[in-house]
Design an enzyme around this catalytic site. Structure first.
Site, PDB file in Angstrom:
ATOM      1  CB  CYS A  81      -0.835  -0.064   1.348  1.00 15.16           C
ATOM      2  SG  CYS A  81      -2.396  -1.383   1.275  1.00 15.16           S
ATOM      3  CB  ALA A  82       3.931   2.161   1.778  1.00 12.55           C
TER       4      ALA A  82
END
Length: 167
Positions: free
Chosen positions: A60-61
């Site tokens: 996600c990052a």
């Protein structure tokens, strides 16, 4: 009910992801200033919704960083990173990473978004979080691209999402 996998194990996903050509479902989400926003907030702009479980996970990052990088070259387009993260956490992440080309939005007050947009993880330990998906809308909120990532730990197809904006 749809299914994706997490490390090869099936996960149920409630709702139906918007399909190309249809009008986007209504949405209300909360921004980093704790204000509720809707699609009308971004009227006249194309929208890339990078829907993720949480910015506190590596994939996600990574996708948030990548869409931030790509957003700088997109005209009349806003990149919205949607997760169940609290607005404070998402704002802190973007600040620490120097990400200023994306806007983070939270489902924490508006969980109905998850099922309405077909990204509600359910019947497992990830329940309450969003599946990984990318939905691209035109300025009139018609769906141009829609991808539910089949393996939760995989990144979305950035090129396919951006091709509909550049083509």
């Amino acid at each position: 009910m749809q299914q994706i996998t997490r490390a090869g194990q099936p996960i149920d996903v409630a709702g139906t992801l918007p399909v190309v050509g249809q009008a986007a479902p209504a949405m209300t989400l909360t921004n980093s200033d704790l204000e509720d926003v809707t699609l009308d907030t971004y009227q006249g702009k194309r929208k890339v919704l990078n829907i993720i479980p949480s910015v506190d996970t590596p994939t996600c990052a990574m996708s948030t960083r990548r869409f931030n990088e790509l957003a700088s070259s997109l005209q009349d387009t806003v990149v919205l990173v949607v997760s169940a993260d609290l607005p404070f956490a998402a704002k802190r992440f973007c600040g620490a990473e120097g990400l200023d080309n994306v806007e983070t939005l939270s489902t924490f007050r508006h969980r109905e978004f998850q099922e309405a947009w077909g990204v509600a993880l359910c019947n497992n330990s990830m329940e309450g979080l969003c599946a990984r998906a990318v939905v691209v809308l035109d300025a009139d909120n018609r769906v141009l691209h829609s991808e539910l990532v089949s393996e939760l730990k995989d990144e979305p197809d950035y090129e396919a999402a951006l091709a509909v904006l550049n083509g």
